[in-house]
Design a protein around this motif. Structure first.
Motif, PDB file in Angstrom:
ATOM      1  N   ASP A 210       0.820  -1.026  -0.044  1.00 55.83           N
ATOM      2  CA  ASP A 210      -0.058   0.027   0.199  1.00 55.83           C
ATOM      3  C   ASP A 210       0.707   1.273   0.102  1.00 55.83           C
ATOM      4  O   ASP A 210       1.676   1.334   0.895  1.00 55.83           O
ATOM      5  CB  ASP A 210      -1.201   0.009   1.247  1.00 55.83           C
ATOM      6  CG  ASP A 210      -1.480   1.197   1.656  1.00 55.83           C
ATOM      7  OD1 ASP A 210      -2.123   1.831   0.526  1.00 55.83           O
ATOM      8  OD2 ASP A 210      -1.541   1.814   2.621  1.00 55.83           O
TER       9      ASP A 210
ATOM     10  N   VAL B 112       1.720   5.519  -0.856  1.00 54.20           N
ATOM     11  CA  VAL B 112       1.218   6.790  -0.646  1.00 54.20           C
ATOM     12  C   VAL B 112       1.906   7.859  -1.392  1.00 54.20           C
ATOM     13  O   VAL B 112       1.864   9.087  -0.835  1.00 54.20           O
ATOM     14  CB  VAL B 112       0.646   7.236   0.772  1.00 54.20           C
ATOM     15  CG1 VAL B 112      -0.471   6.653   1.079  1.00 54.20           C
ATOM     16  CG2 VAL B 112       1.867   7.139   1.535  1.00 54.20           C
TER      17      VAL B 112
ATOM     18  N   ALA C 168      -2.769   5.267  -2.835  1.00 56.77           N
ATOM     19  CA  ALA C 168      -3.569   6.280  -2.367  1.00 56.77           C
ATOM     20  C   ALA C 168      -2.943   7.487  -2.193  1.00 56.77           C
ATOM     21  O   ALA C 168      -1.498   7.706  -2.315  1.00 56.77           O
ATOM     22  CB  ALA C 168      -4.033   5.581  -0.958  1.00 56.77           C
TER      23      ALA C 168
ATOM     24  N   HIS D  53     -12.884   2.117  -1.217  1.00 53.04           N
ATOM     25  CA  HIS D  53     -11.705   2.162  -0.375  1.00 53.04           C
ATOM     26  C   HIS D  53     -12.129   2.990   0.988  1.00 53.04           C
ATOM     27  O   HIS D  53     -12.632   4.036   0.724  1.00 53.04           O
ATOM     28  CB  HIS D  53     -10.202   2.531  -1.213  1.00 53.04           C
ATOM     29  CG  HIS D  53      -9.275   2.886  -0.043  1.00 53.04           C
ATOM     30  ND1 HIS D  53      -8.629   4.158  -0.100  1.00 53.04           N
ATOM     31  CD2 HIS D  53      -8.652   2.129   0.715  1.00 53.04           C
ATOM     32  CE1 HIS D  53      -7.515   3.955   0.818  1.00 53.04           C
ATOM     33  NE2 HIS D  53      -7.748   2.839   1.192  1.00 53.04           N
TER      34      HIS D  53
ATOM     35  N   LEU E  17      -5.112  -0.504  12.543  1.00 53.23           N
ATOM     36  CA  LEU E  17      -5.100  -1.319  13.939  1.00 53.23           C
ATOM     37  C   LEU E  17      -3.790  -1.001  14.712  1.00 53.23           C
ATOM     38  O   LEU E  17      -2.722  -0.968  14.408  1.00 53.23           O
ATOM     39  CB  LEU E  17      -5.005  -2.969  13.447  1.00 53.23           C
ATOM     40  CG  LEU E  17      -4.976  -3.733  14.661  1.00 53.23           C
ATOM     41  CD1 LEU E  17      -6.101  -3.807  15.541  1.00 53.23           C
ATOM     42  CD2 LEU E  17      -4.753  -5.131  14.036  1.00 53.23           C
TER      43      LEU E  17
ATOM     44  N   GLU F 171      -5.007  -2.808   4.760  1.00 52.57           N
ATOM     45  CA  GLU F 171      -3.820  -2.020   4.465  1.00 52.57           C
ATOM     46  C   GLU F 171      -3.392  -1.842   5.888  1.00 52.57           C
ATOM     47  O   GLU F 171      -3.439  -0.847   6.379  1.00 52.57           O
ATOM     48  CB  GLU F 171      -3.987  -0.695   3.821  1.00 52.57           C
ATOM     49  CG  GLU F 171      -4.540  -0.798   2.387  1.00 52.57           C
ATOM     50  CD  GLU F 171      -4.983   0.608   1.802  1.00 52.57           C
ATOM     51  OE1 GLU F 171      -5.252   0.616   0.741  1.00 52.57           O
ATOM     52  OE2 GLU F 171      -5.315   1.645   2.608  1.00 52.57           O
TER      53      GLU F 171
ATOM     54  N   GLY G  60      -0.010  -1.210   8.546  1.00 49.56           N
ATOM     55  CA  GLY G  60       1.295  -0.734   8.736  1.00 49.56           C
ATOM     56  C   GLY G  60       1.760  -0.855  10.066  1.00 49.56           C
ATOM     57  O   GLY G  60       2.629  -1.822  10.277  1.00 49.56           O
ATOM     58  N   ARG G  61       1.407   0.171  10.910  1.00 51.12           N
ATOM     59  CA  ARG G  61       1.807  -0.019  12.352  1.00 51.12           C
ATOM     60  C   ARG G  61       1.743  -1.362  12.858  1.00 51.12           C
ATOM     61  O   ARG G  61       2.787  -1.804  13.725  1.00 51.12           O
ATOM     62  CB  ARG G  61       0.846   1.140  12.974  1.00 51.12           C
ATOM     63  CG  ARG G  61       1.477   1.370  14.528  1.00 51.12           C
ATOM     64  CD  ARG G  61       0.334   2.122  15.209  1.00 51.12           C
ATOM     65  NE  ARG G  61       0.134   3.291  14.605  1.00 51.12           N
ATOM     66  CZ  ARG G  61       0.600   4.558  14.693  1.00 51.12           C
ATOM     67  NH1 ARG G  61       1.666   4.371  15.414  1.00 51.12           N
ATOM     68  NH2 ARG G  61      -0.021   5.519  13.827  1.00 51.12           N
TER      69      ARG G  61
ATOM     70  N   TYR H  23       6.511   4.386  11.798  1.00 49.89           N
ATOM     71  CA  TYR H  23       6.583   5.859  11.547  1.00 49.89           C
ATOM     72  C   TYR H  23       7.730   6.446  12.835  1.00 49.89           C
ATOM     73  O   TYR H  23       7.491   7.444  13.274  1.00 49.89           O
ATOM     74  CB  TYR H  23       5.195   6.539  12.347  1.00 49.89           C
ATOM     75  CG  TYR H  23       4.115   5.822  11.434  1.00 49.89           C
ATOM     76  CD1 TYR H  23       3.968   6.136  10.059  1.00 49.89           C
ATOM     77  CD2 TYR H  23       3.273   4.704  11.841  1.00 49.89           C
ATOM     78  CE1 TYR H  23       3.084   5.749   9.272  1.00 49.89           C
ATOM     79  CE2 TYR H  23       2.287   4.235  11.059  1.00 49.89           C
ATOM     80  CZ  TYR H  23       2.065   4.607   9.727  1.00 49.89           C
ATOM     81  OH  TYR H  23       1.062   4.176   9.088  1.00 49.89           O
TER      82      TYR H  23
END
Ligand code: PLP
Length: 397
Positions: free
Chosen positions: A67, A69, A90, A185, A228, A265, A267-268, A375
């Protein structure tokens, strides 16, 4: 998470640096796959959380999509051999160059965030004589109950197409011949700990699906985004987020149409717990009401506390290490002192924690800022002309 041997190795590596425990990453991915496969859910990894090659390599090996950006994230995903048909793109501000790059690489889907963006993608696709697969990123107006800077699914946010615009968008799409609508989405925010927010999202998606069905528009893919959360306060007790409850919730509440596929999607939840920022204490300084621990890492290495008052658990690994030897430090864990833990940067927001309970700390102690794998390094900067932070991997120390 750290044994004595690892901590002793940390003492020999120039600080600050990010340490990534690849075993934790693999265990996380294993569990993620197990739980998502139960329902045939498709997972994409949000590269913006951490885009280090070594990390991406492992994530890709679990057959997870990408995913992205930004155009450079799409490029990174392509270079790391994520299959183009597993890449989604996105972002509210895709430039022409970024769109062209994604079109040239035949990515799976553009998640489109405005009417004008649809027109631009169509125009660029026409000039290449290509078809672009698109999903409409819809702003569901669902509150993620998280920090306002990482809330994305409310009407006041810049993200997505608002529900009241859908009629116009759907009518416009009929004239945009080189676009193919393949999905819807949603992404309501990040660090979401209350699964109730995801349930609200499911219910809203069900309503929106009815709207499309009533217009005889078939949608093949539902992408519910990421967000999440992970446990920043007690990382060791919660190294792996509760993927089981998360995926089950979507299975329970999202009403899918025949042959519809559901995409996530994340990430964290994938990379946060495997990463730690390791830093050394430069100075201890007495304040008026407090003592300062001044670290050699600051907001240039880990920006989240300065950016959105994020909490990271702070540990003194040197004294943790000596208590492992049963030689208790002069002020052991039990009679912890309180310190403000700060970095060296010339900004007052360069503070990792106020009144943090720690054993007595001295110059040279090694500190860990936990749950920093998402991050963290990606947001690091060279402000104050600092050196860029390095990464160290558990299989290489
Ligand atoms: C940031 C982002 C994600 C990932 O969010 P996490 O909270 O890291 O899971 C997913 N989708 C989009 C569109 C994003 O911008």
């Amino acid at each position: 998470m750290f044994n004595k041997e690892t901590i002793n190795k940390f003492k020999t590596i120039p600080t600050p640096f990010y340490y990534y425990d690849l075993e934790v990453l693999k265990q996380t991915l294993q569990k993620l796959k197990e739980e998502s496969d139960k329902y045939g859910f498709i997972v994409h990894y949000a590269l913006k959380a951490n885009a280090n090659n070594a990390i991406l390599e492992i994530i890709k090996s679990y057959n997870i999509g990408a995913d992205c950006v930004s155009g450079n994230e799409v490029k990174k995903a392509v270079e790391c051999n994520f299959k183009p048909e597993h890449i989604v793109f996105a972002g509210v501000g895709k430039s022409d160059a970024e769109i062209n790059y994604a079109l040239d690489n035949d990515i799976f889907c553009f998640n489109c965030e405005s009417l004008q963006e649809l027109e631009v993608i169509n125009e660029l696709a026409v000039s290449k004589n290509k078809n672009a697969s698109i999903a409409l990123r819809i702003n569901p107006n669902v509150n993620a109950n998280t920090h306002k800077y990482i809330t994305t699914g409310l009407e006041e946010n810049k993200f997505g197409i608002n529900i009241w615009e859908l009629e116009t968008v759907v009518n416009t799409l009929k004239g945009l011949k080189n676009l193919q609508l393949i999905g819807l989405h949603f992404h309501i925010g990040s660090q979401i700990m209350d699964l109730g927010s995801f349930k609200s999202l499911c219910l809203r998606v069900n309503e929106i699906q009815n709207w499309f069905a009533s217009r005889n528009i078939t949608i093949e893919n539902i992408n519910v985004g990421g967000g999440l959360g992970v446990n920043y306060h007690e990382p060791d007790a919660n190294l792996i987020t509760d993927f089981a409850a998360y995926f089950k919730l979507f299975n329970d509440f999202l009403e899918l149409r025949p042959k519809q596929k559901i995409h996530f999607e994340l990430g964290r939840a994938i990379t946060a717990q495997c990463g730690t920022l390791i830093s050394k204490v430069l100075y201890i300084k007495k304040g008026v009401n407090t003592n300062f621990v001044i670290l050699d890492a600051g907001m240039t290495e880990l920006m989240r506390p300065a950016l959105y008052q994020a909490y990271h658990k702070i540990e003194n690994l040197t004294s943790a290490c000596s208590s492992m030897k049963n030689i208790s430090a002069p002020f052991g864990e039990g009679n912890g002192l309180k310190y403000d833990v700060v970095g060296p940067i010339c900004e007052s927001s360069d503070c990792f924690g106020k009144a943090v309970s720690l054993p007595e700390t001295i110059r040279g102690d090694i500190f860990a800022l936990r749950t920093a794998g998402a991050y963290g390094e990606v947001m690091s900067s060279a402000y104050n002309l600092r050196d860029r932070v390095k990464a160290v991997y558990s299989d290489k120390i």
